[in-house]
Write a protein that holds these residues in place. Structure first.
Motif, PDB file in Angstrom:
ATOM      1  N   ILE A 114      39.491  39.918  52.149  1.00  0.00           N
ATOM      2  CA  ILE A 114      38.479  40.790  51.532  1.00  0.00           C
ATOM      3  C   ILE A 114      38.742  42.252  51.892  1.00  0.00           C
ATOM      4  N   GLY A 172      41.689  43.629  49.773  1.00  0.00           N
ATOM      5  CA  GLY A 172      41.306  43.836  48.383  1.00  0.00           C
ATOM      6  C   GLY A 172      40.327  44.980  48.199  1.00  0.00           C
ATOM      7  N   THR A 173      39.356  45.092  49.114  1.00  0.00           N
ATOM      8  CA  THR A 173      38.331  46.128  48.990  1.00  0.00           C
ATOM      9  C   THR A 173      38.904  47.518  49.224  1.00  0.00           C
ATOM     10  N   SER A 233      31.677  35.817  49.659  1.00  0.00           N
ATOM     11  CA  SER A 233      32.807  34.986  49.258  1.00  0.00           C
ATOM     12  C   SER A 233      32.736  33.597  49.866  1.00  0.00           C
ATOM     13  N   PHE A 251      34.972  31.729  43.132  1.00  0.00           N
ATOM     14  CA  PHE A 251      35.041  33.117  43.584  1.00  0.00           C
ATOM     15  C   PHE A 251      36.464  33.604  43.331  1.00  0.00           C
ATOM     16  N   GLY A 274      38.897  36.915  43.991  1.00  0.00           N
ATOM     17  CA  GLY A 274      38.968  38.168  44.738  1.00  0.00           C
ATOM     18  C   GLY A 274      40.298  38.877  44.632  1.00  0.00           C
ATOM     19  N   ASN A 275      40.339  40.086  45.196  1.00  0.00           N
ATOM     20  CA  ASN A 275      41.526  40.959  45.187  1.00  0.00           C
ATOM     21  C   ASN A 275      41.968  41.310  43.766  1.00  0.00           C
ATOM     22  N   TRP A 332      30.849  40.225  37.562  1.00  0.00           N
ATOM     23  CA  TRP A 332      31.588  41.229  38.321  1.00  0.00           C
ATOM     24  C   TRP A 332      30.745  41.668  39.513  1.00  0.00           C
ATOM     25  N   SER A 367      36.181  41.943  42.950  1.00  0.00           N
ATOM     26  CA  SER A 367      35.947  40.501  43.036  1.00  0.00           C
ATOM     27  C   SER A 367      34.882  40.080  42.030  1.00  0.00           C
ATOM     28  N   SER A 368      34.785  38.774  41.815  1.00  0.00           N
ATOM     29  CA  SER A 368      33.830  38.266  40.837  1.00  0.00           C
ATOM     30  C   SER A 368      33.564  36.788  41.077  1.00  0.00           C
ATOM     31  N   ILE A 378      46.050  37.268  43.627  1.00  0.00           N
ATOM     32  CA  ILE A 378      44.644  36.951  43.404  1.00  0.00           C
ATOM     33  C   ILE A 378      44.170  35.820  44.313  1.00  0.00           C
ATOM     34  N   LYS A 379      42.970  35.977  44.840  1.00  0.00           N
ATOM     35  CA  LYS A 379      42.347  34.946  45.662  1.00  0.00           C
ATOM     36  C   LYS A 379      41.370  34.157  44.796  1.00  0.00           C
TER      37      LYS A 379
END
Length: 351
Positions: A8, A11-12, A34, A160, A162-163, A185, A197-198, A224-225
């Motif tokens: 996280i 990605g953030t 997440s 979930f 992420g990234n 989103w 992330s979404s 992608i996670k």
């Protein structure tokens, strides 16, 4: 939980662009989101604190006196190499059939020694599941949608993701993960800025399993996670509309761009309102640019006030604009959701 923190965080920070640090509480909120954990759970908070302390000792991240976390690049690369070697050892021990399965989906054995076994949404045994194709759901009807299948023994269809790159939109995400029916989103409530992330809903459990198997694959240059993320009791899922932003419902039209395309409902309008909140702004915005933007609806701005982080002084990507007349303010509000410097601007009434 340590792996989730690092994932996280990476990605953030990439999504934030020029901002290289994140508040420890803000990171905790994203990690808990997440992992489907309650933000008020004391046990989870202690576990998060221990994970941060352990990662700091391992020089994978740094926590300063202001409570801001930054990623240690060298440590991050070392951690990736360590995981890569571990994955290769696992693949060499498996037979040919198991190697094929490993290429299709992430293995659980690789993380048995980590702290976050109980927290990982997709840490579910895949044993005793009939893997015949005839037993897998082939349609999106209610009877077969959540049927157990290979790689998804619980039949979960909520994921979930992420990234994600900031420029991702509904079309590109659905192309990357076939079978997506709903997208939520995740954005900052104050600024409307996309967190990268979404949450997504898949049409069948099989589509969900195929999507999770893509974890680590690249979309627009970013790994992608993807995790299973069953909805918690009381959650409204899937959302009423097929696209939502940060929990607010979007209209059904538009292109579904992450970060706010699809007009988010504005709050109640105050009487004789003269001020608007403006969010999800580009870091390249200036007073001249915002003036020209509102001039497109024939209104003149009286004043502009940008918001900055107290600790770093960095621009938060939002602010306020004040108008001379209430009717001008109303005209300016019609630009809610319109693109400004490539980003859908978020507008709301302000006292």
């Amino acid at each position: 939980m340590k792996d989730s923190v690092i994932s996280i965080l990476e990605g953030t920070l990439q999504a934030k662009g020029t901002q290289e640090k994140i508040k420890v509480k803000e990171l905790r909120k994203l990690v808990f989101l997440s992992l489907q954990k309650d933000e008020d759970d004391k046990v989870s908070k202690k576990e998060y604190k221990k994970a941060i302390q352990a990662l700091e000792k391992e020089s994978k991240l740094a926590l300063d006196a202001d409570g801001l976390i930054s990623l240690c690049g060298k440590a991050s690369k070392k951690d990736k190499k360590k995981k890569s070697k571990k994955r290769k050892r696992k693949e060499n021990d498996d037979d040919d059939e198991e190697e094929k399965n490993t290429a299709k989906k992430p293995t659980l054995d690789e993380t048995n020694d980590d702290d976050d076994d109980d927290d990982d949404p997709d840490a579910t045994p895949n044993n005793d599941i009939d893997e015949k194709e005839d037993d897998q759901p082939t349609g999106a009807d209610s009877e077969n949608k959540n049927k157990a299948c290979k790689g998804n023994p619980q039949g979960v269809t909520r994921l979930f993701v992420g990234n994600l790159p900031f420029v991702v939109d509904e079309t590109s995400l659905k192309t990357f993960l076939p079978g997506v029916t709903h997208i939520k989103w995740i954005t900052d409530k104050e600024t409307g800025k996309f967190y990268g992330s979404s949450f997504v809903e898949m049409d069948t459990s099989t589509s969900a399993a195929d999507a999770v198997a893509k974890a680590g694959k690249e979309l627009m240059g970013r790994a992608i996670k993807v995790n299973f993320a069953p909805a918690r009791p009381g959650d409204v899922w899937p959302p009423p509309n097929k696209r939502t932003v940060a929990g607010g419902e979007n209209s059904g039209g538009g292109g579904g761009q992450a970060g706010g395309t699809g007009v988010k409902a504005m709050s109640a309008k105050p009487d004789n309102c003269l001020k608007l909140f403006i969010g999800n702004l580009s870091y390249d915005i200036d007073e001249d640019g915002i003036t020209k933007f509102f001039a497109s609806v024939d209104v003149e701005i009286k004043a502009v006030r940008w918001l900055h982080h107290k600790d770093s002084g960095d621009f938060k990507g939002c602010g306020f604009v004040e108008f001379w007349k209430p009717e001008d303010c109303s005209k300016g509000a019609t630009l809610n959701g319109k693109n400004l410097l490539g980003r859908p601007i978020r507008i709301d009434w302000s006292d």
